[in-house]
Design a protein around this motif. Sequence first.
Motif, PDB file in Angstrom:
ATOM      1  N   PRO A 140       0.814  -1.223   0.000  1.00  0.00           N
ATOM      2  CA  PRO A 140       0.000   0.000   0.000  1.00  0.00           C
ATOM      3  C   PRO A 140       0.845   1.270   0.000  1.00  0.00           C
ATOM      4  O   PRO A 140       0.491   2.256  -0.671  1.00  0.00           O
ATOM      5  CB  PRO A 140      -0.832  -0.129   1.281  1.00  0.00           C
ATOM      6  N   ILE A 141       1.945   1.263   0.739  1.00  0.00           N
ATOM      7  CA  ILE A 141       2.793   2.455   0.790  1.00  0.00           C
ATOM      8  C   ILE A 141       3.485   2.664  -0.555  1.00  0.00           C
ATOM      9  O   ILE A 141       3.602   3.806  -1.033  1.00  0.00           O
ATOM     10  CB  ILE A 141       3.829   2.339   1.926  1.00  0.00           C
ATOM     11  N   PHE A 142       3.925   1.589  -1.182  1.00  0.00           N
ATOM     12  CA  PHE A 142       4.522   1.714  -2.514  1.00  0.00           C
ATOM     13  C   PHE A 142       3.490   2.247  -3.502  1.00  0.00           C
ATOM     14  O   PHE A 142       3.811   3.083  -4.353  1.00  0.00           O
ATOM     15  CB  PHE A 142       5.054   0.358  -2.978  1.00  0.00           C
ATOM     16  N   GLY A 143       2.250   1.780  -3.374  1.00  0.00           N
ATOM     17  CA  GLY A 143       1.181   2.308  -4.226  1.00  0.00           C
ATOM     18  C   GLY A 143       0.966   3.794  -4.002  1.00  0.00           C
ATOM     19  O   GLY A 143       0.755   4.556  -4.956  1.00  0.00           O
ATOM     20  N   ALA A 168       8.994   2.270   1.228  1.00  0.00           N
ATOM     21  CA  ALA A 168       7.785   1.509   1.554  1.00  0.00           C
ATOM     22  C   ALA A 168       8.094   0.376   2.519  1.00  0.00           C
ATOM     23  O   ALA A 168       7.360   0.142   3.489  1.00  0.00           O
ATOM     24  CB  ALA A 168       7.156   0.962   0.270  1.00  0.00           C
ATOM     25  N   GLY A 169       9.201  -0.338   2.275  1.00  0.00           N
ATOM     26  CA  GLY A 169       9.563  -1.448   3.148  1.00  0.00           C
ATOM     27  C   GLY A 169       9.906  -0.996   4.554  1.00  0.00           C
ATOM     28  O   GLY A 169       9.477  -1.608   5.541  1.00  0.00           O
ATOM     29  N   ALA A 170      10.669   0.095   4.668  1.00  0.00           N
ATOM     30  CA  ALA A 170      11.086   0.573   5.987  1.00  0.00           C
ATOM     31  C   ALA A 170       9.897   1.071   6.803  1.00  0.00           C
ATOM     32  O   ALA A 170       9.775   0.770   8.001  1.00  0.00           O
ATOM     33  CB  ALA A 170      12.122   1.675   5.833  1.00  0.00           C
ATOM     34  N   TRP A 171       8.998   1.815   6.170  1.00  0.00           N
ATOM     35  CA  TRP A 171       7.835   2.312   6.908  1.00  0.00           C
ATOM     36  C   TRP A 171       6.832   1.209   7.186  1.00  0.00           C
ATOM     37  O   TRP A 171       6.144   1.219   8.221  1.00  0.00           O
ATOM     38  CB  TRP A 171       7.196   3.479   6.168  1.00  0.00           C
ATOM     39  N   ALA A 172       6.736   0.218   6.290  1.00  0.00           N
ATOM     40  CA  ALA A 172       5.888  -0.942   6.575  1.00  0.00           C
ATOM     41  C   ALA A 172       6.426  -1.710   7.774  1.00  0.00           C
ATOM     42  O   ALA A 172       5.661  -2.150   8.651  1.00  0.00           O
ATOM     43  CB  ALA A 172       5.814  -1.853   5.350  1.00  0.00           C
ATOM     44  N   ALA A 173       7.748  -1.878   7.832  1.00  0.00           N
ATOM     45  CA  ALA A 173       8.363  -2.560   8.976  1.00  0.00           C
ATOM     46  C   ALA A 173       8.118  -1.782  10.266  1.00  0.00           C
ATOM     47  O   ALA A 173       7.904  -2.372  11.338  1.00  0.00           O
ATOM     48  CB  ALA A 173       9.858  -2.735   8.727  1.00  0.00           C
ATOM     49  N   THR A 174       8.161  -0.455  10.176  1.00  0.00           N
ATOM     50  CA  THR A 174       7.889   0.376  11.346  1.00  0.00           C
ATOM     51  C   THR A 174       6.482   0.136  11.866  1.00  0.00           C
ATOM     52  O   THR A 174       6.262  -0.018  13.078  1.00  0.00           O
ATOM     53  CB  THR A 174       8.076   1.862  10.991  1.00  0.00           C
TER      54      THR A 174
END
Length: 213
Positions: A140-143, A168-174
Amino acid sequence: MNTDQLIEALASDVAPVSRHAVGRRLVAGIALGAIGTILLIGLWLGFNPQLDVAMRHYSFWVKWGYTLSLGICAVVATTRLARPDSGTLGWLWVMALPVALLTAIGIFEMSRVPSAQWLAMWLGETWSVCSSIVFMLSLPIFGGLLWSFRRLAPTRLRAAGATAGLTAGAWAATLYCLHCPEVSAIFVLTWYTLGISLATLAGAVLGPRLMRW
């Protein structure tokens, strides 16, 4: 009409753009995607019922500090690559600092327990799904970032896609920390980083196809 006159005529009605327009556009995209990621966590994974207890322990803030630092660096890099004059990204070596710090914390934690427990610390209870979940939550963040890039002008599309995937990956991990019960630094270093790396790789592959303008 010569070339100079044509350029002057085309530029005469162009309104000035705020110097912070790119950053605001990217933050808006990240925020929109983050809403989707939070909804995914709530509806699919569920929030950690012991989150209030977990937030009182240093390990939670170690996880957040690691993913946040990567996320901030990635946003800065993505902001630069969203412009035609993207400049150099040699400063991204600073991202090695949180990796090195988390590695040191992981080694310290392992030194305080018997070696028979090291494998359990490394694998935790969710190693087989952690990386794939982080990757899924990054979508979703990449989108949202792709939406942002529709109004921007990247020229290094593969690099821009990679940094968007990293963001996107770093904020998703957060945000995944709101669910994840794991506490070991070596677990976070391995499986969170793998999930973030998968998102970065996907962004590098998709960037040239989805960020053309």
